[in-house]
Structures are given as structure tokens and as C-alpha cells.
Motif scaffolding. Structure first.
Motif, PDB file in Angstrom:
ATOM      1  N   LEU A 165       0.763  -1.260   0.124  1.00 31.16           N
ATOM      2  CA  LEU A 165       0.007   0.218   0.101  1.00 31.16           C
ATOM      3  C   LEU A 165       0.734   1.297  -0.067  1.00 31.16           C
ATOM      4  O   LEU A 165       0.489   2.355  -0.589  1.00 31.16           O
ATOM      5  N   LYS A 166       1.955   1.318   0.514  1.00 33.87           N
ATOM      6  CA  LYS A 166       2.868   2.310   0.583  1.00 33.87           C
ATOM      7  C   LYS A 166       3.571   2.627  -0.802  1.00 33.87           C
ATOM      8  O   LYS A 166       3.819   3.837  -1.019  1.00 33.87           O
ATOM      9  N   SER A 167       3.492   1.683  -1.355  1.00 29.44           N
ATOM     10  CA  SER A 167       4.316   1.723  -2.776  1.00 29.44           C
ATOM     11  C   SER A 167       3.642   2.030  -3.849  1.00 29.44           C
ATOM     12  O   SER A 167       3.966   2.199  -5.051  1.00 29.44           O
ATOM     13  N   THR A 168       2.199   2.419  -3.699  1.00 32.13           N
ATOM     14  CA  THR A 168       1.218   2.530  -4.725  1.00 32.13           C
ATOM     15  C   THR A 168       0.542   3.765  -4.404  1.00 32.13           C
ATOM     16  O   THR A 168       0.353   4.042  -3.400  1.00 32.13           O
ATOM     17  N   HIS A 169       0.116   4.412  -5.476  1.00 33.26           N
ATOM     18  CA  HIS A 169      -0.879   5.424  -5.480  1.00 33.26           C
ATOM     19  C   HIS A 169      -2.320   5.246  -5.979  1.00 33.26           C
ATOM     20  O   HIS A 169      -3.372   5.940  -5.781  1.00 33.26           O
ATOM     21  N   GLU A 170      -2.346   3.814  -6.207  1.00 32.55           N
ATOM     22  CA  GLU A 170      -3.654   3.317  -6.182  1.00 32.55           C
ATOM     23  C   GLU A 170      -4.580   2.961  -5.145  1.00 32.55           C
ATOM     24  O   GLU A 170      -3.635   2.969  -4.071  1.00 32.55           O
ATOM     25  N   HIS A 171      -5.731   2.618  -5.189  1.00 30.56           N
ATOM     26  CA  HIS A 171      -6.388   2.601  -3.998  1.00 30.56           C
ATOM     27  C   HIS A 171      -7.378   0.931  -4.176  1.00 30.56           C
ATOM     28  O   HIS A 171      -8.212   0.855  -4.620  1.00 30.56           O
ATOM     29  N   PRO A 172      -6.324  -0.064  -3.952  1.00 25.63           N
ATOM     30  CA  PRO A 172      -6.640  -1.393  -4.300  1.00 25.63           C
ATOM     31  C   PRO A 172      -7.606  -1.774  -3.070  1.00 25.63           C
ATOM     32  O   PRO A 172      -7.762  -1.349  -2.090  1.00 25.63           O
ATOM     33  N   SER A 173      -8.525  -2.805  -3.607  1.00 30.46           N
ATOM     34  CA  SER A 173      -9.342  -3.684  -2.832  1.00 30.46           C
ATOM     35  C   SER A 173      -8.545  -4.841  -2.073  1.00 30.46           C
ATOM     36  O   SER A 173      -7.596  -5.132  -2.582  1.00 30.46           O
ATOM     37  N   ALA A 174      -9.028  -5.421  -1.272  1.00 28.25           N
ATOM     38  CA  ALA A 174      -8.399  -6.610  -0.548  1.00 28.25           C
ATOM     39  C   ALA A 174      -8.017  -7.303  -1.633  1.00 28.25           C
ATOM     40  O   ALA A 174      -6.745  -8.268  -1.532  1.00 28.25           O
ATOM     41  N   GLU A 175      -8.793  -7.802  -2.494  1.00 24.32           N
ATOM     42  CA  GLU A 175      -8.570  -8.968  -3.647  1.00 24.32           C
ATOM     43  C   GLU A 175      -7.464  -8.581  -4.550  1.00 24.32           C
ATOM     44  O   GLU A 175      -6.930  -9.465  -4.920  1.00 24.32           O
ATOM     45  N   VAL A 176      -7.584  -7.367  -4.745  1.00 28.02           N
ATOM     46  CA  VAL A 176      -6.377  -6.830  -5.785  1.00 28.02           C
ATOM     47  C   VAL A 176      -5.183  -6.922  -4.778  1.00 28.02           C
ATOM     48  O   VAL A 176      -3.982  -7.553  -5.272  1.00 28.02           O
ATOM     49  N   ILE A 177      -5.239  -6.773  -3.680  1.00 31.73           N
ATOM     50  CA  ILE A 177      -3.750  -6.551  -2.827  1.00 31.73           C
ATOM     51  C   ILE A 177      -3.403  -8.196  -2.885  1.00 31.73           C
ATOM     52  O   ILE A 177      -2.270  -8.675  -2.842  1.00 31.73           O
ATOM     53  N   TYR A 178      -4.450  -9.152  -2.580  1.00 34.99           N
ATOM     54  CA  TYR A 178      -4.008 -10.406  -2.298  1.00 34.99           C
ATOM     55  C   TYR A 178      -3.438 -11.054  -3.432  1.00 34.99           C
ATOM     56  O   TYR A 178      -2.438 -11.680  -3.771  1.00 34.99           O
ATOM     57  N   LYS A 179      -4.070 -10.623  -4.901  1.00 32.42           N
ATOM     58  CA  LYS A 179      -3.473 -11.289  -6.026  1.00 32.42           C
ATOM     59  C   LYS A 179      -2.158 -10.884  -6.488  1.00 32.42           C
ATOM     60  O   LYS A 179      -1.342 -11.466  -7.007  1.00 32.42           O
ATOM     61  N   ALA A 180      -1.909  -9.306  -6.059  1.00 30.08           N
ATOM     62  CA  ALA A 180      -0.608  -8.927  -6.123  1.00 30.08           C
ATOM     63  C   ALA A 180       0.464  -9.528  -5.364  1.00 30.08           C
ATOM     64  O   ALA A 180       1.742  -9.704  -5.850  1.00 30.08           O
ATOM     65  N   LEU A 181       0.249  -9.911  -4.157  1.00 29.65           N
ATOM     66  CA  LEU A 181       0.914 -10.660  -3.221  1.00 29.65           C
ATOM     67  C   LEU A 181       1.175 -12.015  -3.480  1.00 29.65           C
ATOM     68  O   LEU A 181       2.179 -12.533  -2.810  1.00 29.65           O
ATOM     69  N   GLN A 182       0.260 -12.643  -4.103  1.00 30.14           N
ATOM     70  CA  GLN A 182       0.263 -14.126  -4.288  1.00 30.14           C
ATOM     71  C   GLN A 182       1.563 -14.720  -4.813  1.00 30.14           C
ATOM     72  O   GLN A 182       1.960 -15.697  -4.184  1.00 30.14           O
ATOM     73  N   PRO A 183       2.144 -14.041  -5.876  1.00 30.85           N
ATOM     74  CA  PRO A 183       3.771 -14.701  -6.340  1.00 30.85           C
ATOM     75  C   PRO A 183       4.519 -14.842  -5.159  1.00 30.85           C
ATOM     76  O   PRO A 183       5.379 -15.623  -5.215  1.00 30.85           O
ATOM     77  N   SER A 184       4.606 -13.507  -4.251  1.00 27.02           N
ATOM     78  CA  SER A 184       5.668 -13.506  -3.270  1.00 27.02           C
ATOM     79  C   SER A 184       5.296 -14.260  -2.169  1.00 27.02           C
ATOM     80  O   SER A 184       6.186 -14.835  -1.272  1.00 27.02           O
ATOM     81  N   TYR A 185       3.887 -14.489  -1.771  1.00 24.71           N
ATOM     82  CA  TYR A 185       3.438 -15.033  -0.648  1.00 24.71           C
ATOM     83  C   TYR A 185       2.206 -16.127  -1.141  1.00 24.71           C
ATOM     84  O   TYR A 185       0.976 -15.991  -0.980  1.00 24.71           O
ATOM     85  N   PRO A 186       2.629 -17.111  -1.776  1.00 28.81           N
ATOM     86  CA  PRO A 186       1.662 -18.122  -2.330  1.00 28.81           C
ATOM     87  C   PRO A 186       0.800 -18.967  -1.236  1.00 28.81           C
ATOM     88  O   PRO A 186      -0.307 -19.264  -1.531  1.00 28.81           O
ATOM     89  N   THR A 187       1.223 -18.837  -0.096  1.00 29.45           N
ATOM     90  CA  THR A 187       0.644 -19.577   0.995  1.00 29.45           C
ATOM     91  C   THR A 187      -0.374 -18.473   1.978  1.00 29.45           C
ATOM     92  O   THR A 187      -1.224 -18.905   2.562  1.00 29.45           O
ATOM     93  N   MET A 188      -0.393 -17.298   1.633  1.00 30.92           N
ATOM     94  CA  MET A 188      -1.083 -16.337   2.188  1.00 30.92           C
ATOM     95  C   MET A 188      -2.622 -16.221   1.703  1.00 30.92           C
ATOM     96  O   MET A 188      -2.873 -16.306   0.432  1.00 30.92           O
ATOM     97  N   SER A 189      -3.676 -16.321   2.417  1.00 37.46           N
ATOM     98  CA  SER A 189      -4.938 -16.315   2.138  1.00 37.46           C
ATOM     99  C   SER A 189      -5.568 -14.957   1.982  1.00 37.46           C
ATOM    100  O   SER A 189      -5.061 -13.965   2.610  1.00 37.46           O
ATOM    101  N   LEU A 190      -6.795 -15.179   1.208  1.00 36.35           N
ATOM    102  CA  LEU A 190      -7.378 -13.568   1.216  1.00 36.35           C
ATOM    103  C   LEU A 190      -8.144 -13.201   2.495  1.00 36.35           C
ATOM    104  O   LEU A 190      -7.867 -11.982   2.912  1.00 36.35           O
ATOM    105  N   ALA A 191      -8.301 -14.090   3.410  1.00 37.26           N
ATOM    106  CA  ALA A 191      -8.714 -14.082   4.916  1.00 37.26           C
ATOM    107  C   ALA A 191      -7.529 -13.214   5.620  1.00 37.26           C
ATOM    108  O   ALA A 191      -7.644 -12.269   6.450  1.00 37.26           O
ATOM    109  N   THR A 192      -6.345 -13.662   5.409  1.00 37.20           N
ATOM    110  CA  THR A 192      -4.931 -13.198   6.043  1.00 37.20           C
ATOM    111  C   THR A 192      -4.959 -11.742   5.487  1.00 37.20           C
ATOM    112  O   THR A 192      -4.762 -10.732   6.316  1.00 37.20           O
TER     113      THR A 192
END
Length: 137
Positions: A26-53
Motif C-alpha cells: 500500500l505504501k508503494s502505490t498511489h492506487e487504491h486497491p481492494s483486498a482482492e487486488v492486494i491479495y492477487k498482487a502479493l500471491q506470487p511472493s506469498y503463495p500460502t497467504m490467504s485472502l482472509a489473512t
């Protein structure tokens, strides 16, 4: 990073890698993402992280005021790493959300207090319209 470490230590909260990842994103972007967008963006680096997390991390970051939650209505929440009070603008066609910079409304809370006798604790200001791309279509 020092501020998040200090705040979590002060609040006696656990600073997890997932919370750090969401905060850094969130600090690295000027966009205003939803939780789902954040989840998809972090998935490659954190494959075990769930949307609930991601939702839990966002809830905690909002509670400690490191992240701003933007309620665009109808359960459509977005998140902003910029916690300095500022208005937002949303395109009614494509849904993009942006910051409105350079508008000074510091005296607005005082004016509202004087007119209503309320003690104003915070405010959020939203503008709705068409972004340049949608306007030109």
C-alpha cells in the motif's frame, strides 16, 4: 518501516511478514486497491497467504491508523497507504479512485463544529465523476 515496528510494539501487536507485505504494498502505490487486488498482487511472493489473512492484516493496519479504509458504498472498500487527510475522486464508469491533492479543507471540521455543535473527530470527502479516459469515450 521504523514507524510500523514502533506502532506495533507500542500496541503490543505481532508484526507478521504478511502484515508487513500488505503495508509495503500500500505504501508503494498511489492506487487504491481492494483486498482482492492486494491479495492477487502479493500471491506470487506469498503463495500460502490467504485472502482472509489479507483482510485481517488490513483490519489491523486500519485500526492502528497506518492505512486508510475508503468506503465507496455498497460494501466496496478500498485501501490507501496515505493516511494524511485528503479527498478522493472516483470514476462512476470504470471505478478508478484517485487522490485529490492541493485542496485545503483544514477549516472544514471547525466550520461544521460551529454550525452543528458536534465535536468532529474525522471526515472523509469523496467526489464522483468521469475520469479523462471515460469522458473521452
Amino acid at each position: 518501516m521504523d514507524s510500523i515496528t514502533c506502532i506495533f510494539r507500542e500496541k503490543k501487536l505481532k508484526l507478521t511478514p504478511q502484515r508487513i507485505a500488505v503495508y509495503k504494498y500500500l505504501k508503494s502505490t498511489h492506487e487504491h486497491p481492494s483486498a482482492e487486488v492486494i491479495y492477487k498482487a502479493l500471491q506470487p511472493s506469498y503463495p500460502t497467504m490467504s485472502l482472509a489473512t489479507v483482510y485481517k492484516a488490513l483490519k489491523t493496519l486500519v485500526e492502528v491508523k497506518l492505512v486508510q479504509e475508503i468506503n465507496l458504498g455498497e460494501g466496496n472498500f478500498r485501501y490507501d497507504g496515505n493516511v494524511v487527510p485528503h479527498p478522493h475522486v472516483q470514476c462512476m464508469n470504470c471505478g478508478i479512485v484517485g487522490d485529490v491533492e492541493g485542496i485545503n479543507y483544514e477549516n472544514l471540521n471547525t466550520q461544521i463544529e460551529e454550525r452543528t455543535q458536534f465535536e468532529i473527530l474525522s471526515n472523509q470527502i469523496y467526489f464522483y465523476g468521469l475520469c479523462p479516459n471515460c469522458k473521452n469515450k
